[in-house]
Design a protein around this motif. Sequence first.
Motif, PDB file in Angstrom:
ATOM      1  N   GLU A  41      57.324  73.609   0.268  1.00 53.57           N
ATOM      2  CA  GLU A  41      56.491  74.675   0.829  1.00 53.57           C
ATOM      3  C   GLU A  41      57.099  75.262   2.092  1.00 53.57           C
ATOM      4  O   GLU A  41      56.928  76.451   2.387  1.00 53.57           O
ATOM      5  N   LEU A  42      57.814  74.433   2.844  1.00 49.84           N
ATOM      6  CA  LEU A  42      58.395  74.909   4.104  1.00 49.84           C
ATOM      7  C   LEU A  42      59.586  75.824   3.868  1.00 49.84           C
ATOM      8  O   LEU A  42      59.978  76.582   4.768  1.00 49.84           O
ATOM      9  N   GLY A  43      60.177  75.789   2.700  1.00 50.95           N
ATOM     10  CA  GLY A  43      61.315  76.648   2.416  1.00 50.95           C
ATOM     11  C   GLY A  43      62.629  76.049   2.854  1.00 50.95           C
ATOM     12  O   GLY A  43      62.693  74.949   3.415  1.00 50.95           O
ATOM     13  N   THR A  44      63.701  76.769   2.630  1.00 50.81           N
ATOM     14  CA  THR A  44      65.048  76.244   2.901  1.00 50.81           C
ATOM     15  C   THR A  44      65.656  76.776   4.188  1.00 50.81           C
ATOM     16  O   THR A  44      66.543  76.143   4.762  1.00 50.81           O
ATOM     17  N   SER A  45      65.243  77.963   4.654  1.00 49.61           N
ATOM     18  CA  SER A  45      65.815  78.486   5.904  1.00 49.61           C
ATOM     19  C   SER A  45      65.222  77.721   7.085  1.00 49.61           C
ATOM     20  O   SER A  45      64.032  77.414   7.119  1.00 49.61           O
ATOM     21  N   LYS A  46      66.063  77.393   8.077  1.00 53.18           N
ATOM     22  CA  LYS A  46      65.657  76.553   9.205  1.00 53.18           C
ATOM     23  C   LYS A  46      64.564  77.236  10.019  1.00 53.18           C
ATOM     24  O   LYS A  46      64.706  78.390  10.434  1.00 53.18           O
ATOM     25  N   LYS A  47      63.480  76.516  10.253  1.00 52.82           N
ATOM     26  CA  LYS A  47      62.344  77.034  11.012  1.00 52.82           C
ATOM     27  C   LYS A  47      61.940  76.023  12.068  1.00 52.82           C
ATOM     28  O   LYS A  47      62.257  74.832  11.967  1.00 52.82           O
ATOM     29  N   LEU A  48      61.206  76.511  13.055  1.00 55.52           N
ATOM     30  CA  LEU A  48      60.567  75.637  14.034  1.00 55.52           C
ATOM     31  C   LEU A  48      59.141  75.380  13.555  1.00 55.52           C
ATOM     32  O   LEU A  48      58.340  76.313  13.418  1.00 55.52           O
ATOM     33  N   VAL A  49      58.827  74.105  13.283  1.00 52.97           N
ATOM     34  CA  VAL A  49      57.526  73.725  12.731  1.00 52.97           C
ATOM     35  C   VAL A  49      56.758  72.958  13.806  1.00 52.97           C
ATOM     36  O   VAL A  49      57.172  71.861  14.207  1.00 52.97           O
ATOM     37  N   ALA A  50      55.656  73.537  14.281  1.00 54.41           N
ATOM     38  CA  ALA A  50      54.808  72.880  15.282  1.00 54.41           C
ATOM     39  C   ALA A  50      53.718  72.102  14.559  1.00 54.41           C
ATOM     40  O   ALA A  50      52.977  72.659  13.751  1.00 54.41           O
ATOM     41  N   ILE A  51      53.614  70.801  14.844  1.00 51.36           N
ATOM     42  CA  ILE A  51      52.678  69.918  14.132  1.00 51.36           C
ATOM     43  C   ILE A  51      51.698  69.299  15.124  1.00 51.36           C
ATOM     44  O   ILE A  51      52.099  68.781  16.171  1.00 51.36           O
ATOM     45  N   GLU A  52      50.432  69.369  14.786  1.00 57.06           N
ATOM     46  CA  GLU A  52      49.423  68.652  15.570  1.00 57.06           C
ATOM     47  C   GLU A  52      49.572  67.163  15.270  1.00 57.06           C
ATOM     48  O   GLU A  52      49.300  66.705  14.161  1.00 57.06           O
ATOM     49  N   ALA A  53      50.026  66.407  16.256  1.00 56.74           N
ATOM     50  CA  ALA A  53      50.427  65.019  16.028  1.00 56.74           C
ATOM     51  C   ALA A  53      49.240  64.074  16.129  1.00 56.74           C
ATOM     52  O   ALA A  53      49.174  63.204  17.000  1.00 56.74           O
ATOM     53  N   ALA A  54      48.299  64.218  15.219  1.00 56.26           N
ATOM     54  CA  ALA A  54      47.151  63.320  15.170  1.00 56.26           C
ATOM     55  C   ALA A  54      47.546  62.028  14.461  1.00 56.26           C
ATOM     56  O   ALA A  54      48.540  61.983  13.725  1.00 56.26           O
ATOM     57  N   GLN A  55      46.754  60.979  14.652  1.00 58.90           N
ATOM     58  CA  GLN A  55      47.004  59.729  13.926  1.00 58.90           C
ATOM     59  C   GLN A  55      46.475  59.892  12.513  1.00 58.90           C
ATOM     60  O   GLN A  55      45.392  59.419  12.164  1.00 58.90           O
ATOM     61  N   SER A  56      47.251  60.555  11.695  1.00 57.85           N
ATOM     62  CA  SER A  56      46.827  60.903  10.349  1.00 57.85           C
ATOM     63  C   SER A  56      48.030  60.886   9.423  1.00 57.85           C
ATOM     64  O   SER A  56      49.154  61.202   9.830  1.00 57.85           O
ATOM     65  N   GLU A  57      47.792  60.529   8.188  1.00 58.29           N
ATOM     66  CA  GLU A  57      48.865  60.568   7.191  1.00 58.29           C
ATOM     67  C   GLU A  57      49.427  61.981   7.046  1.00 58.29           C
ATOM     68  O   GLU A  57      50.615  62.172   6.800  1.00 58.29           O
ATOM     69  N   HIS A  58      48.563  62.996   7.234  1.00 58.69           N
ATOM     70  CA  HIS A  58      48.980  64.382   7.033  1.00 58.69           C
ATOM     71  C   HIS A  58      50.041  64.796   8.050  1.00 58.69           C
ATOM     72  O   HIS A  58      51.033  65.432   7.694  1.00 58.69           O
ATOM     73  N   TRP A 190      50.696  50.200  10.326  1.00 57.66           N
ATOM     74  CA  TRP A 190      49.226  50.188  10.264  1.00 57.66           C
ATOM     75  C   TRP A 190      48.680  51.187  11.269  1.00 57.66           C
ATOM     76  O   TRP A 190      49.020  51.146  12.444  1.00 57.66           O
ATOM     77  N   MET A 191      47.829  52.106  10.805  1.00 58.87           N
ATOM     78  CA  MET A 191      47.226  53.128  11.659  1.00 58.87           C
ATOM     79  C   MET A 191      45.709  52.915  11.649  1.00 58.87           C
ATOM     80  O   MET A 191      45.025  53.330  10.706  1.00 58.87           O
ATOM     81  N   PRO A 192      45.177  52.255  12.691  1.00 61.28           N
ATOM     82  CA  PRO A 192      43.757  51.895  12.665  1.00 61.28           C
ATOM     83  C   PRO A 192      42.817  53.087  12.761  1.00 61.28           C
ATOM     84  O   PRO A 192      41.668  53.000  12.329  1.00 61.28           O
ATOM     85  N   GLY A 193      43.293  54.191  13.346  1.00 58.66           N
ATOM     86  CA  GLY A 193      42.419  55.338  13.526  1.00 58.66           C
ATOM     87  C   GLY A 193      41.395  55.151  14.614  1.00 58.66           C
ATOM     88  O   GLY A 193      40.550  56.017  14.855  1.00 58.66           O
ATOM     89  N   THR A 194      41.428  54.011  15.301  1.00 65.70           N
ATOM     90  CA  THR A 194      40.533  53.727  16.427  1.00 65.70           C
ATOM     91  C   THR A 194      41.370  53.201  17.577  1.00 65.70           C
ATOM     92  O   THR A 194      42.562  52.931  17.430  1.00 65.70           O
ATOM     93  N   SER A 195      40.743  53.023  18.717  1.00 65.21           N
ATOM     94  CA  SER A 195      41.464  52.521  19.885  1.00 65.21           C
ATOM     95  C   SER A 195      41.273  51.015  20.016  1.00 65.21           C
ATOM     96  O   SER A 195      40.448  50.405  19.320  1.00 65.21           O
ATOM     97  N   VAL A 196      42.030  50.440  20.931  1.00 64.33           N
ATOM     98  CA  VAL A 196      41.910  49.008  21.225  1.00 64.33           C
ATOM     99  C   VAL A 196      40.517  48.674  21.739  1.00 64.33           C
ATOM    100  O   VAL A 196      40.085  47.522  21.699  1.00 64.33           O
ATOM    101  N   LEU A 197      39.793  49.671  22.215  1.00 63.10           N
ATOM    102  CA  LEU A 197      38.460  49.447  22.776  1.00 63.10           C
ATOM    103  C   LEU A 197      37.430  49.064  21.724  1.00 63.10           C
ATOM    104  O   LEU A 197      36.403  48.484  22.047  1.00 63.10           O
ATOM    105  N   GLU A 198      37.671  49.423  20.464  1.00 63.35           N
ATOM    106  CA  GLU A 198      36.674  49.163  19.433  1.00 63.35           C
ATOM    107  C   GLU A 198      36.427  47.664  19.277  1.00 63.35           C
ATOM    108  O   GLU A 198      37.381  46.875  19.240  1.00 63.35           O
TER     109      GLU A 198
END
Length: 883
Positions: A41-58, A190-198
């Motif tokens: 989907e991103l294509g073959t020509s070099k691009k700058l891809v900005a990603i929201e770096a959430a703790q998510s598989e996506h 392992w990505m718990p999706g929560t903090s150490v506080l839980e």
Amino acid sequence: MLDGFWTRIDHVGDRPALLLSSRPAITYRELADRVASLSRELGTSKKLVAIEAAQSEHSIIAYLAALAGGHAVALLPPEDGVASSSFMERFAPEIVYRREGGRWRLTETNLGSRDVAMHADLALMLVTSGSTGSGKAVRLSKTAVAANAEQIADYLGLHPGDIGALVLPFHYSYGLSVLNSHLAVGAAVWMPGTSVLEPTFLDDFRAARCTNFAGVPHSYELLEQRGFRQQRYPDLRFMTVAGGRMEPEAVRRYHGWLQGAGQRFYVMYGQTEATARIAYVPPERLPGSADRIGIAVPGGELWLVDDQGVTITGTDVAGELVYRGPNVMLGYAEARQDLAGGADIEELRTGDLATRDENGLFRITGRLRRMSKIGGVRLGHDALETALAAKGIAAAVVGNDQQLLAAFTGPQDEKVVREALAMLACIGLPQVRAIALRELPRLANGKIDYEQLRLRMEEPPAREKATVISLFREVFFPLQVSPQDNFAELGGDSLRYLELTVGLERLLGTVPDGWEKMSVGALSALSHSTSARRTIASDILLKSIAILLVVLHHATPWPIPGGAGTMLVLCGYGLARFQSSALFAGDLRRFLRPLGLVLWPYYLVVLGFSIAWGAIPWASVFLVGNLGFAQPGRHEMLPYLYWFVETFAQLLLLWGTLFAVPPVRRFAVRDPFRFGMLLLAFAVLAHFVIPALWPVGQRQIFTLAWVLHLAVFGWCAAFANSAGKRLAVIAAGCAVMPLMAYTGGNWAGSWILYGMQVPVLAVLLYLPRVRLPALLAAVSVSIATASYHIYLLHRILPEVIFDTGNPKIFTAPLPVAISVASGLVTGILAYRLQRRMMLGHQLWRGLRQLARRLRYVPAGRRRTLLGAGAAFAREQHGSRVSP
């Protein structure tokens, strides 16, 4: 060029790659398929891809897809509109991948400048300076990202069976390195999706069968709050810390705890400019090198240079730390056009001052750059000044790794500037101060005098009376906090958790379990009901009880032995806790320095007896009166009750001598608990052998050989950092103490003396803190801190006032009460007098140094320097000192 790990994920098969709480594990096969699909989907020509770096598989799949497609990736902090807008404006990414309306969407922005072609090597961009809007972005190549993943996997010994806990932010280079290094070897994350506080975090961590944990120093403080070390984790292999300086005592604590279970603790150092990691301390060098950053990562090189850039070859000489390796960045970027360039640097000037020891390990001693690192976030002072100027605030910013200070001129209110700085830096108000000045201090060349502003940081800030709700509003600024809110609902994080824990302990006396889910109003209602109790360290309570037993032992006909024995156990416990770092470093001068504080009040007592007797008790002068060849009756030594001081001095000298032997010191550094247990066996043997070789009759009870085992028990208790070790100390106590009681006369007093030490050890091992009524806690602390002076002086007044040769004196209630009370009061007063004398001496030395320096300071700066000195004096003495 290294083959990037993102090109090999399709070779791993059905082994788990990502473990999430919300769904079944994502295998490497599934991960490879989803990465390939998104890459198309991103294509073959070099691009700058900005990603929201959430703790998510996506976000992880998008990150890998962009790398696999040869694009450049920018990882942005999640749900941070300021940082996102600033990046979009300055770097114009062609594609943005983020959550919109609860769904992940790939959006073409049409912002990319067709005239600026990105360099072929550019693979990753990470912003280094909070969300001030002007932070630099670090440009990282494919080689750097791949190389650092391999370097980390190499020295940690990662293998496909490992499962790493990813609890750190994904856009943070340390958190990203956890993901990269595990994927590089086919391991799982392992990505718990929560903090150490839980509340469920520890159970989830164990259930996920994590083999390693990576955290910043704050993470470990949170783990301590959760009782992490009181539980077992059968799959855990190692833990790592980076992202700021961890206190050496905490390093030793975790190293010892992990080592006891055959696990490892890694202290690491790095910078985003080197992708993530630059150096690490090999676990076998701990705990003796707990204050070091270690050696370069595999394939890297570290050295020091002086102000002229000349390499420093000597040891213990400070210089700027420089790093070279395949993981060094291409350079910085501040705008889109900077992305076209290749590598600007070959070696990284870290901006940190460091020294190298004789073993080749580096230690950070300071910073050259104007920068702070608070809560793992790097904050450039110049960038913060620029951001404040954009708001119309003319300010100079200074700071350290605990606090920022903005000194400003203009009509603004200090509160407004403080809040603005906190918002720009994205840290809490407790870490921010602001002061209004008529004009900013400047050097002769017109530049701002930042050194003078750093002196202002030492001045204690004026504080209003704190309440629970004001504490919450400080910590959660700029959120509006109401009495109905609670910590969890307000979105509290690890840094805020620690700040509130400390603040609530100060306000309430103790923090109730589950406070993070109690409303602010409910916590406020506890202010008066819980403030009558206070938590203190158990060794403080034991020390106060021990010295009371000593005083009663000498003032009544019903002696209760055991107080001096407990004090010896606490001596060994204190040596381990507070002086082991000097011993492990072989710094005997620092180790023996406290002996001077012990001896000079003792020698005042010796002087008093010398004047009263008209003779000098030479055996006591040389601290050998307890060896049996001198007599108090002949005025050759002080009365026998002062044996404890001589034994303590001999104990320190013995311990120092042992650690002066390199093989002994190296063994003790590797395993201080085993060293202690072997020394305990020697001490028990010495208890029986040395009196036989040097018979001194009943006076043998005053010799070091007779009581050495008690101090060694204290040392072992301090280093018993696992359930097995604690049980071993208790078992040894249950075996040794009855033996000592039986062979020590087999009478009631002997059994009381030694029998008392087993529960003392149990308290030290299993009850490190005790909760007491506030008044009782305050009294215990006062008696414990003055215990040595009470010991020295508790018989002086009774001997002067009463005819102690008359047995009736020891049975009459009034003389006994006066003896006990006068012993406590004179000791406490003497301790406070000595403390005031010490503070006065320190102040005098400081003023003399200041006076010498003022001769070389321009007249315009002298008044400010003197004002800072006066503020320091007021803080230390609580008295009025004028500039």
